[in-house]
Design an enzyme around this catalytic site. Structure first.
Site, PDB file in Angstrom:
ATOM      1  N   GLN A   1     -12.063  11.785  15.099  1.00  0.00           N
ATOM      2  CA  GLN A   1     -11.780  11.436  13.708  1.00  0.00           C
ATOM      3  C   GLN A   1     -12.384  10.090  13.359  1.00  0.00           C
ATOM      4  OE1 GLN A   1      -7.768   9.963  12.509  1.00  0.00           O
ATOM      5  NE2 GLN A   1      -7.123  10.501  14.605  1.00  0.00           N
TER       6      GLN A   1
ATOM      7  N   LYS B   1       9.489   6.522   3.474  1.00  0.00           N
ATOM      8  CA  LYS B   1       8.356   5.732   2.993  1.00  0.00           C
ATOM      9  C   LYS B   1       7.909   6.223   1.614  1.00  0.00           C
ATOM     10  CE  LYS B   1       6.145   6.862   6.717  1.00  0.00           C
ATOM     11  NZ  LYS B   1       5.221   7.021   7.855  1.00  0.00           N
TER      12      LYS B   1
ATOM     13  N   THR C   1      -5.643   2.518   3.874  1.00  0.00           N
ATOM     14  CA  THR C   1      -4.319   3.060   4.213  1.00  0.00           C
ATOM     15  C   THR C   1      -4.327   3.891   5.496  1.00  0.00           C
ATOM     16  OG1 THR C   1      -4.771   4.960   2.759  1.00  0.00           O
ATOM     17  CG2 THR C   1      -3.562   3.104   1.805  1.00  0.00           C
TER      18      THR C   1
ATOM     19  N   GLY D   1      -3.707   4.926   8.981  1.00  0.00           N
ATOM     20  CA  GLY D   1      -2.819   4.490  10.053  1.00  0.00           C
ATOM     21  C   GLY D   1      -1.639   3.653   9.617  1.00  0.00           C
ATOM     22  N   THR D   2      -1.332   3.640   8.324  1.00  0.00           N
ATOM     23  CA  THR D   2      -0.201   2.821   7.867  1.00  0.00           C
ATOM     24  C   THR D   2       1.128   3.298   8.450  1.00  0.00           C
ATOM     25  OG1 THR D   2      -0.216   4.158   5.840  1.00  0.00           O
ATOM     26  CG2 THR D   2      -1.227   1.968   5.726  1.00  0.00           C
ATOM     27  N   GLY D   3       1.291   4.621   8.574  1.00  0.00           N
ATOM     28  CA  GLY D   3       2.533   5.150   9.135  1.00  0.00           C
ATOM     29  C   GLY D   3       2.694   4.790  10.599  1.00  0.00           C
ATOM     30  N   CYS D   4       1.601   4.927  11.366  1.00  0.00           N
ATOM     31  CA  CYS D   4       1.625   4.539  12.788  1.00  0.00           C
ATOM     32  C   CYS D   4       1.980   3.063  12.915  1.00  0.00           C
ATOM     33  CB  CYS D   4       0.265   4.778  13.437  1.00  0.00           C
ATOM     34  SG  CYS D   4      -0.373   6.464  13.295  1.00  0.00           S
TER      35      CYS D   4
END
Length: 531
Positions: A47, A187, A232, A234-237
């Site tokens: 990716q 979130k 944005t 990888g913001t959750g990781c």
């Protein structure tokens, strides 16, 4: 720098060769928070910032072996999961955790199902395994709104309506709590809100992003300004890893989440603009040793152990509480108004001194705007005093109390003997505290609203009015900009200045409260007459 014996965080997730998400992002975040990071990899992805092109699942036996070796050799304080890949990997993970004694404090679950670019990262049957096997054992879960909808649907508790506003987001968070985790952090990045808390597709009306903390008893809304950006990836990781790191360091859950949200928001603001698609955030923005993210000095300051007590004593003083109830002795308020008018003259001098010490025209102009607001604030004092039969001439000829003199001369002394930053910090409790007090009183259900019902309601309104709010925003921004340029050695010095000035503010309230209550009060001399 990482401490000699840092807290330990294990991330169980997939790999992102572009470095913005997955295990690569997790390790950067964990290290940036001063923790020791470990990994157990579930998948290798192909990716970049434009999307996921391929997924190679790590053989379950190898995944299980690597996880077991880490758990037995270096037991983690906190485990964070991301892309779990398949039902087989989820089953192997839960069995291995149980077989090794569940030897960790917290399990944090980021239910990664769809990438930022829209690629599916988890099979449908694996979603059910997360529901049945993982969430009931999780301490905290961090879904975004699309992931929350998928989880509720898989649990046969579909949300049943579209998320259209903050109220529906709060309802969704409460429903997610029923799936088993101790804490839900919903979130809100997929649903930016307008100023009234409604989801809007109009880019010009998007002003805020709200994340919701819900533990079944307490709810906290973590609000950040909306940032129109493509950074944005990888913001959750990054958020879940930051929460895991903060918990490993011993932060209470709410504070761990608030600090993590501030960290990610700063990472988005300072993002390097890499890639052709949704680029990564800046994971290392705070690695220049300051103990707070850029733009978050005041949040750090107000939560500092030295500050919390004095700030509470100042902003929740009995004087202002009685104002909210409308029960404050009128003589107390009259004496306060006179002394505050005299104080504001010296505060204006201090602001002008700050302008003199500034090095650029924008900072000088910002100081000028604050002085203009002070002038308007003093006009309000004059209007109040006139309603009590006190003229401007009487007010200006009044003598300063010891509390007023001590406070104002302390601020001026800081300005004379130190630099502009120290002066800004010394003045901050006044500027920020009055807004915090008025905002709290306006939200307090016990406050008596309306000028006819509460003599002091107009005063409260003044400090949440748009012009005062803008003065606060300007003052905050000046201070935050200046703090980005200082070294860590100055932090405690500035904290001590803030604490001293805050105590002086509380002393000012105490002066106002006691001056109207003392039976043997020495009346204020005002020219030929008396107040």
């Amino acid at each position: 720098m990482v401490a000699s014996n840092p807290p330990k965080v294990l991330t169980i997730a997939g790999s992102d060769p572009s470095g913005g998400a997955g295990i690569e992002a997790d390790l950067k975040v964990i290290t940036a928070h001063g923790c020791y990071g470990m990994t157990a990899m579930t998948a290798l992805t192909a990716q970049d910032t434009t999307g996921v092109k391929g997924i190679h699942k790590v053989p379950v036996e190898h995944f299980q072996q690597s996880l077991k070796m880490v758990l037995l050799d270096i037991p983690p304080d906190v485990i964070k999961t991301g892309m779990l890949t398949s039902s087989e990997h989820i089953g192997a993970m839960m069995k291995t955790l149980a077989d090794t004694g569940n030897n960790y404090r917290y399990l944090i679950v980021d239910p990664v199902m769809v990438s930022t670019s829209g690629s599916n990262l988890l099979s449908e049957d694996a979603v059910s395994d997360i529901l049945l096997g993982v969430l009931p054992k999780a301490y905290l879960v961090t879904p975004n709104i699309p992931e929350a909808e998928l989880l509720l649907k898989a649990a046969k508790k579909p949300f049943g309506k579209k998320v259209t506003d903050l109220a529906s987001m709060r309802e969704m968070a409460q429903k997610l709590k029923q799936l088993g985790p101790a804490v839900v952090v919903l979130k809100g990045g997929h649903c930016p809100l307008d100023k009234d808390g409604n989801v809007t597709a109009d880019e010009d009306k998007r002003v805020q992003v709200v994340d919701i903390f819900w533990d079944g008893k307490e709810e906290f809304l973590i609000t950040n300004p909306y940032n129109k950006t493509t950074s944005t990836h990888g913001t959750g990781c990054s958020l879940s890893s930051a929460i895991a790191s903060n918990l490993a360091k011993g932060f209470p859950a709410v504070e761990a989440v608030k600090q993590a949200c501030a960290y990610v928001a700063a990472g988005i603001r300072t993002a390097p603009k890499f890639g052709k698609g949704n680029g990564p955030i800046d994971h290392l923005h705070s690695c220049y040793t300051l103990p707070f993210a850029p733009g978050n000095f005041l949040d750090y300051l107000l939560n500092h152990p030295k500050v919390k007590g004095p700030w509470k004593a100042y902003t929740e003083h009995e004087f202002v509480n009685q104002m909210g109830l409308g029960t404050l002795n009128v003589e107390c308020f009259k004496n306060y108004l006179v002394q505050d008018y005299l104080f504001l003259i010296q505060f204006s001098r201090s602001t002008a001194l700050g302008a003199y010490k500034a090095r650029d025209i924008d900072s000088i102009a910002a100081s000028a705007q604050i002085i203009l607001h002070i002038q308007r604030e003093m006009s309000l004092h004059i209007g109040y005093c006139e309603s009590f039969g006190l003229s401007k001439a009487q007010i200006e000829s009044a003598k300063e109390t010891m509390a007023c003199t001590a406070y104002t001369r302390y601020v001026l002394d800081v300005g004379q003997s130190s630099d502009r930053l120290a002066l800004q910090v010394a003045m901050a409790p006044c500027l920020l505290g009055y807004y915090a007090i008025a905002e709290r009183l306006m939200a307090d259900p016990s406050t008596v609203h309306g000028e006819d019902e509460n003599l002091y309601y107009k005063w409260i309104q003044n400090y949440v009015a748009d012009d005062y709010y803008q003065a606060v925003v300007t003052g905050r921004q000046q201070l935050e900009d200046a703090m980005c340029k200082v070294g860590i050695e100055r932090i405690e010095e500035l904290v001590d200045i803030f604490v001293h000035a805050t105590n002086m503010e509380a002393g000012f309230w105490e002066m106002g409260l006691t001056s109207g209550q003392r039976q043997d009060q020495v009346e204020l001399q005002v020219g030929a007459g008396k107040v």
